[in-house]
Structure formats: C-alpha cells, structure tokens
Design a protein around this motif. Structure first.
Motif, mmCIF file in Angstrom:
data_model
loop_
_atom_site.group_PDB
_atom_site.id
_atom_site.type_symbol
_atom_site.label_atom_id
_atom_site.label_comp_id
_atom_site.label_asym_id
_atom_site.label_seq_id
_atom_site.Cartn_x
_atom_site.Cartn_y
_atom_site.Cartn_z
ATOM 1 N N GLN A 163 28.965 -79.551 0.968
ATOM 2 C CA GLN A 163 29.893 -79.860 2.058
ATOM 3 C C GLN A 163 29.510 -81.175 2.728
ATOM 4 O O GLN A 163 28.334 -81.504 2.876
ATOM 5 N N ILE A 164 30.519 -81.935 3.144
ATOM 6 C CA ILE A 164 30.322 -83.240 3.786
ATOM 7 C C ILE A 164 31.125 -83.282 5.079
ATOM 8 O O ILE A 164 32.285 -82.851 5.119
ATOM 9 N N ILE A 165 30.516 -83.802 6.144
ATOM 10 C CA ILE A 165 31.216 -84.041 7.404
ATOM 11 C C ILE A 165 31.355 -85.547 7.580
ATOM 12 O O ILE A 165 30.360 -86.276 7.600
ATOM 13 N N GLU A 166 32.599 -85.987 7.684
ATOM 14 C CA GLU A 166 32.874 -87.417 7.823
ATOM 15 C C GLU A 166 32.695 -87.854 9.272
ATOM 16 O O GLU A 166 32.559 -87.035 10.189
ATOM 17 N N THR A 167 32.717 -89.172 9.480
ATOM 18 C CA THR A 167 32.643 -89.713 10.836
ATOM 19 C C THR A 167 33.766 -89.133 11.690
ATOM 20 O O THR A 167 34.926 -89.106 11.281
ATOM 21 N N GLY A 168 33.427 -88.662 12.863
ATOM 22 C CA GLY A 168 34.396 -88.021 13.750
ATOM 23 C C GLY A 168 34.448 -86.516 13.591
ATOM 24 O O GLY A 168 35.050 -85.823 14.418
ATOM 25 N N GLY A 169 33.820 -85.980 12.534
ATOM 26 C CA GLY A 169 33.814 -84.540 12.304
ATOM 27 C C GLY A 169 32.776 -83.839 13.162
ATOM 28 O O GLY A 169 31.862 -84.460 13.719
ATOM 29 N N SER A 170 32.891 -82.507 13.248
ATOM 30 C CA SER A 170 31.991 -81.776 14.130
ATOM 31 C C SER A 170 31.868 -80.319 13.711
ATOM 32 O O SER A 170 32.691 -79.792 12.953
ATOM 33 N N LEU A 171 30.817 -79.669 14.213
ATOM 34 C CA LEU A 171 30.648 -78.222 14.194
ATOM 35 C C LEU A 171 30.669 -77.740 15.633
ATOM 36 O O LEU A 171 30.227 -78.450 16.540
ATOM 37 N N ALA A 172 31.186 -76.538 15.869
ATOM 38 C CA ALA A 172 31.228 -75.964 17.209
ATOM 39 C C ALA A 172 30.555 -74.602 17.194
ATOM 40 O O ALA A 172 30.799 -73.789 16.298
ATOM 41 N N SER A 173 29.702 -74.357 18.161
ATOM 42 C CA SER A 173 29.020 -73.070 18.230
ATOM 43 C C SER A 173 29.994 -71.983 18.679
ATOM 44 O O SER A 173 31.051 -72.267 19.241
ATOM 45 N N ARG A 174 29.637 -70.741 18.419
ATOM 46 C CA ARG A 174 30.382 -69.613 18.979
ATOM 47 C C ARG A 174 29.821 -69.297 20.363
ATOM 48 O O ARG A 174 28.793 -69.838 20.770
ATOM 49 N N GLN A 175 30.478 -68.399 21.095
ATOM 50 C CA GLN A 175 30.024 -68.098 22.455
ATOM 51 C C GLN A 175 28.749 -67.279 22.487
ATOM 52 O O GLN A 175 27.902 -67.445 23.360
ATOM 53 N N SER A 176 28.611 -66.347 21.555
ATOM 54 C CA SER A 176 27.414 -65.531 21.484
ATOM 55 C C SER A 176 27.239 -65.069 20.047
ATOM 56 O O SER A 176 28.037 -65.417 19.169
ATOM 57 N N GLU A 177 26.216 -64.280 19.804
ATOM 58 C CA GLU A 177 25.966 -63.802 18.454
ATOM 59 C C GLU A 177 27.140 -63.014 17.903
ATOM 60 O O GLU A 177 27.418 -63.025 16.700
ATOM 61 N N THR A 178 27.870 -62.318 18.784
ATOM 62 C CA THR A 178 28.977 -61.461 18.345
ATOM 63 C C THR A 178 30.347 -61.920 18.834
ATOM 64 O O THR A 178 31.350 -61.312 18.477
ATOM 65 N N GLN A 186 28.217 -78.391 20.557
ATOM 66 C CA GLN A 186 28.807 -78.953 19.347
ATOM 67 C C GLN A 186 27.878 -79.988 18.722
ATOM 68 O O GLN A 186 27.054 -80.609 19.405
ATOM 69 N N LEU A 187 28.011 -80.128 17.407
ATOM 70 C CA LEU A 187 27.336 -81.181 16.650
ATOM 71 C C LEU A 187 28.411 -82.148 16.191
ATOM 72 O O LEU A 187 29.422 -81.721 15.623
ATOM 73 N N ARG A 188 28.223 -83.452 16.431
ATOM 74 C CA ARG A 188 29.237 -84.452 16.091
ATOM 75 C C ARG A 188 28.599 -85.632 15.363
ATOM 76 O O ARG A 188 27.507 -86.075 15.714
ATOM 77 N N LEU A 189 29.303 -86.130 14.356
ATOM 78 C CA LEU A 189 28.970 -87.427 13.783
ATOM 79 C C LEU A 189 29.915 -88.419 14.442
ATOM 80 O O LEU A 189 31.089 -88.513 14.101
ATOM 81 N N GLN A 190 29.388 -89.146 15.427
ATOM 82 C CA GLN A 190 30.220 -90.017 16.246
ATOM 83 C C GLN A 190 30.765 -91.199 15.436
ATOM 84 O O GLN A 190 30.282 -91.513 14.353
ATOM 85 N N GLN A 191 31.750 -91.853 16.020
ATOM 86 C CA GLN A 191 32.350 -93.009 15.365
ATOM 87 C C GLN A 191 31.349 -94.135 15.170
ATOM 88 O O GLN A 191 31.495 -94.946 14.251
ATOM 89 N N ASP A 192 30.315 -94.177 16.030
ATOM 90 C CA ASP A 192 29.286 -95.216 15.866
ATOM 91 C C ASP A 192 28.229 -94.825 14.833
ATOM 92 O O ASP A 192 27.262 -95.556 14.627
#
Length: 646
Positions: A163-178, A186-192
């Motif tokens: 899997q590849i995340i391009e510039t501007g892409g992100s992952l977002a956490s859930r609120q809790s384990e369940t 969030q994790l982001r690969l910023q435009q810079d």
C-alpha cells in the motif's frame, strides 16, 4: 434407523449450507450484483474471502448490540484484526443491513429499510466486477481491468504491505478500541513532503501543531522532500523522496514477510506503530510491536499540539512494554465516565473560598516527576517544597502545586496535558479534601438584598459556579450547531417550523438513549461533552441535537433544574432553541433543535469561502444574539456566566 435418519439430516443441512459456503469461498472475483447481508446466525456475518483466505471482506459484529461494521480483516487469526472499514457517520450498520456491488455506484451499504449508509466514492466509469486481492486490497474494475476504486486508496487507520499513501493522503484514528467513529488523531503526508502526526480540533475541524514530523521537506539537498509513504511487500515502511532517496521508518528486529503478517496502525491513542503476527502460531500468539512513533507521546504532545492523550486532570504515563500511553486519575479524583479510561477526571469534593480554616480541611498527595502544562496562575520564587505545599493548601484557588529548582507554580482546575516521566524532575502536590465531603447548599439572598437591587455573591457563589459551568456547556454545544449560538426559550418552548408544540420537557435517560440509537451518530464534541443526533416522537419525527454532558453539577438536581429554567426563559430568532433536558442520577443531558446545515466553522473554512457580504451578515447576526443575551432578555446572560439581577 436412528443413525440413518441422522445421516439424512446432515446431508439435508449440507445442501442448505452449500450456497453460503460458495458465496464466502470465492476466488477473489465478485460479479456485479453480488451482495452480503449482516446476519446474527452463529454470532458471525457473511463475507467474501481473498484467494488465500488470509483476508475477509464483509460484516463484523460489534459486541452484542446487533450492530455490524462493513470491514476487511485478517481471517485466519483468532482476534480477526480489522484493517479497513466503511468510516461514514455512523460507522456501524444494524442487523439485516446489506452491501451490494453495483455497476454505477460501486459498493453500496444500505440499512434493512433501504436507507443508504455508505458507498464507495464517486465512480467514473462502469464497474464490471470486484477483485479481492491477497494483499487485503478490495478493487473495483471496469471491463478493461482499469481500477475505478480500491480500499488501498481510501485507508482508515491501517496501512498494509503493498500500500502507498500519496502526498496529501492520511490515516485517521478511531475514537477508542471498540468505537470506529473518527478519532482525535491523524497521520498525514503533507504537501511539503513532511510526514506528521497531529491531533484534530473537533470544534473547528482544524489540525493542531504536529507532535511528530519526519522532516522530509526541502532542505539543502534538492528533491529531499517526501512524495510517497510506501509499505513495500517485504514489510518495510519508508518515505520515498522526490530524488529517489528513502527515509526509513521500519527498524528493530527483522521478520520474514513469508512467515509473518504485518501492518502499521495509527492507534486511537495517537501512537503510530508497526506490528507483526506469526502466520503459524500457537494459542498464545498475538500482535507484537516492532517500533512506534512518537518516542513518548505523553511528553511529545505539548500545549501547542492540543490536549494530551488523557483527559482533563488525568496523568499520562508511557507503558514500557508497548510504548502506549496509560491514564490515571490522581488521589481525590475519579473518571467522569468509568467506561472511558482515557477520559477526564473529576474532583470527588467541592472546594470553596467561603470555607474557613482551609488548612484543616485539605491535604496534598505528593507525586514525583509529574506535571501539567497548563492552568498556571501564580509563580513563586525562592520557595522550599514545604512552602509550596502549604501555599497550595491555604489557597482556595489552588488545585495543584508544582515544585522544581526553588520555584513553585500554582495551578487551578481543570488541568490538561498531565504527564509523568523521570526527565521532568519536579515534585507535585495534588490537593484533596481529607473527608471527601461536600458543602451544604448556602442560604438564599435576603429580601433586603433584593429590595436594594444588589447582586449577592456570598450566598449564591456555589450556584453561580455551577451555573457558569452549565452555560459554558451550552455555549460549546451551540457552537456545533451554528457557531456562538445558545439554546434558550421562554416558559413555553414552541417549535413552529417543525410542528413541535411542547413545553420545556424533562426526558428520561432511556428516552434519549433510544432517540439517539444508543448515542451512535456524533455531531461534534467539546471539552465538557459530546453532541449526538437524535429523533424524538411528537406525532411526527423531529430531529434534535442531544448534548451529553461529561460533568456532574455537584450542587444537585435543584440547581440544575433552576439553571435550565433560567436559560429556558430566553428566546431569540438567532438562538437555537432548548427543547428539554435529562436530570437522572448522574446523567445530565440537554436537548436542542437540530440545525441541519452543520457548524458555522464548516461553512467558514470550506473550500469555497463565504463572501465579505455573507461574513458581515454572520457577524451581525451573532452580535444581535449576544446583544439580546446581554441586555434584552429578562435574565441577562454573559459568556460562561449567569448573573441574576437582585
């Protein structure tokens, strides 16, 4: 005879089960028209398997609530770890929901009543079939095998090999384990080109200052900025630079991709980590972390990065085993919500500046290497530790005193960004009441005070304190509906446009739990509570916003109802209306009319910005509402404070 009958019964059962098995055991290709249904039979749900059987796509049950999650998970390990899920609001589907593969809309998730709950993003082209790969990627293709949509391009909280995340892409956490609703991190690969971890401000939807950065931006070397986050087939995760260089994230023990499953997940507590699990395992096998970021999230989230992992008044400590944060309430405090171990802590006592002999009522718990970053109101130099402790005990405003290098910092509640670590080199004195008792309700103002039109604070200070807190909560809740609006009305609350015609109504907790479908669809949240969407019945269905308060008004039911009556006596066209409330046991909830256009922040910060004329109208409307609260209503109301004129 009995054995023959049993054999016939087994044969008959296998004939009925055969279509289900054929549906589940696909070769990874799903034709248009294929569908799955969330069923409770056998405490499982239907699914499609990848060719190897390593991954499954379908419905995963959530607890015992007849709720399901459309997701992708590891099918061969006992805990069925989820790596992707349909993350719309709400992120759950009721029993009987179905997902269909369609030619023009791709995957479409619908409720048993036919309501669309989620679908794959807009499809450009016509879907010919779905392909579920052994990498865990679910792909929609046209008749020329062109990819129209894929789960790898729409990640949630996890990234897999390949899997590849391009510039501007992100992952977002859930609120809790369940809880799979969108969380705070969030994790982001910023435009810079910089790979960052940051928290999200739910009120404005803006991002706080990153608490981790890879520094893969333009530097002295041309092309050093990152362009992709790559998780290769060998299980190595790195930022690929524009010039072809790599910034490697994977480190520690190396494992074989043939012998181990591996994933990288942004956990609900803000820690990004890579995990491995043996493909051949005994009953004790589990996911083991290879590495994690940041090094110490308790310390790395500072005041500029937003609130810490733990709630107000809580203390964050890093677990040595897995580098994950744990939260703990100090002595004299307990969790607001016993089910939320990462939530805020409330004091189990009332502290008042009206009490005498303060030092005989309170004591302090001493902790080492502990600190909170915020809420400092006094700094005292050339102090000893004993002086610092005694000064806090005798100060009715002091909740905690921090002592280090002959300096004493006194802080007031609530406290945020609490942490414990040997590097802090500080001694903390946490104030608590010796007997944990509460204060009696003070007498009402005298008739002479009313006659002289004086504002009496000595008699009503605790009431004003609780009232101020309640109105703060109202302001926060109103911000989710349309910026700085309140919810008030006169003695009779009437909703003319919606057809609702009821007085300010007391609700039971069960009524509001049912109205919000178990508090599942979140509209927003603030420091003191969460707002959920709900529907109440009044001959017809009326949409409402239900504010579930985290705090408990310690002066009791009488004061809470008095405050609700006060705000219920105000009414203005620019203020959201209060419909009712819940005051049951430890539960405090406020019910408002719902403004379906969303928050003011979402309008102001949208891609298409409002014109200057619209901005002036917004400012004027807010000003008119505030003018009414300050000067025109029978009980003037100031921000975060109600001051009865006596």
């Amino acid at each position: 005879m009995e054995m023959a009958f049993t054999a016939q019964l087994l044969l008959l059962s296998s004939l009925f089960l055969q279509p289900v098995l054929v549906l589940s055991q696909t070769n990874g290709s799903i034709a248009v028209g294929g569908s799955l249904t969330a069923t409770a039979e056998g405490n499982s749900s239907s699914s499609w398997l990848s060719p190897s059987g390593d991954f499954a796509f379908g419905f995963r049950p959530l607890g015992n609530n007849d709720l399901f999650l459309l997701s992708i998970w590891y099918a061969k390990i006992p805990d069925r770890t989820i790596v992707w899920y349909a993350n719309n609001k709400p992120a759950v589907a009721p029993l009987g929901s179905s997902v269909n593969l369609t030619a023009h809309s791709g995957l479409v998730l619908t409720s048993p009543q036919g309501k669309e709950l989620w679908k794959s993003e807009t499809i450009v082209g016509v879907v010919a079939n779905g392909v579920f790969n052994d990498t865990g990627n679910f792909v929609l293709e046209d008749d020329s095998s062109k990819k129209l949509w894929e789960s790898f391009k729409n990640p949630t909280d996890t990234i897999l090999p390949g899997q590849i995340i391009e510039t501007g892409g992100s992952l977002a956490s859930r609120q809790s384990e369940t809880n799979y609703s969108k969380g705070r991190f969030q994790l982001r690969l910023q435009q810079d080109g910089n790979l960052v971890l940051n928290s999200i401000n739910f009120t404005t939807a803006s991002t706080n200052t990153p608490y981790y950065g890879s520094a893969t931006t333009t530097g002295t070397v041309p092309g050093s900025e990152g362009k992709q986050l790559v998780f290769n087939d060998s299980g190595y995760l790195y930022v690929l630079r524009e010039n072809g260089g790599k910034y490697t994230l994977t480190w520690g023990n190396r494992v074989s991709a043939m012998a181990y499953y591996t994933r990288a997940t942004l956990n609900f507590d803000g820690v990004f980590a890579q995990y491995v699990h043996p493909k051949t395992f005994s009953g004790n096998a589990s996911w083991e972390p290879l590495w994690s970021l940041p090094e110490n999230i308790c310390l790395d989230i500072d005041a500029d990065s937003g609130p810490g992992v733990c709630g107000f008044n809580s203390i964050c400590a890093l677990s040595a085993a897995d580098k994950r944060p744990k939260c703990e309430c100090p002595r004299g405090f307990s969790l607001l919500d016993p089910n939320d171990l990462y939530g805020s802590c409330k004091p189990d006592f009332i502290q008042s500046c009206e009490e005498k002999e303060e030092e005989h009522l309170y004591d302090v718990q001493m902790l080492t290497n502990t600190d909170w970053l915020t809420s400092e109101y006094s700094r005292l130099e050339e102090f000893t530790a004993d002086n610092c402790s005694e000064s806090c005990i005798q100060d009715c405003l002091c909740g905690v005193a921090i002592y280090s290098n002959q300096t004493c910092w006194k802080k007031e509640l609530p406290l945020s960004n609490g942490r414990v670590d040997s590097s802090l080199r500080a001694t903390t004195f946490i104030k608590f009441r010796k007997d944990n008792s509460t204060l009696p309700v003070p007498p009402s103002p005298s008739p002479d005070d009313k006659k002289n039109n004086k504002t009496t604070f000595t008699g009503i200070r605790p009431v004003i304190l609780a009232t101020a807190l309640l109105v703060c909560l109202v302001l926060i809740a109103a911000a989710f509906s349309l910026g700085l609006f309140f919810t008030f009305q006169k003695k009779q609350v009437r909703i003319m446009q919606s057809g609702l015609n009821i007085s300010l109504r007391p609700f039971s907790y069960q009524e509001l739990q049912e109205a919000t479908n178990g508090f599942t669809e979140e509209l927003g949240r603030g420091s003191f509570g969460v707002v959920y969407k709900g529907i109440i019945q009044n001959g017809s269905q009326v949409q409402v916003a239900v504010k579930k308060l985290h705090c408990v008004i310690q002066d009791g039911d009488k004061e809470f109802k008095t405050e609700v009556n006060v705000i219920g006596k105000t009414h203005h066209k620019n203020l959201v209306r209060l419909l009712g409330y819940c005051d049951e046991g430890q539960q405090r909830l406020l019910v408002y009319e719902l403004l379906s256009n969303g928050t003011l922040a979402s309008f102001l910060f949208a891609d298409v910005k409002p014109s200057w004329g619209q901005r002036i109208e917004i400012a004027y409307g807010i000003a008119k509402g505030l003018e009414y609260l300050h000067e025109e209503c029978s009980t003037p109301i100031i921000h975060c404070d109600i001051k009865p004129l006596m």
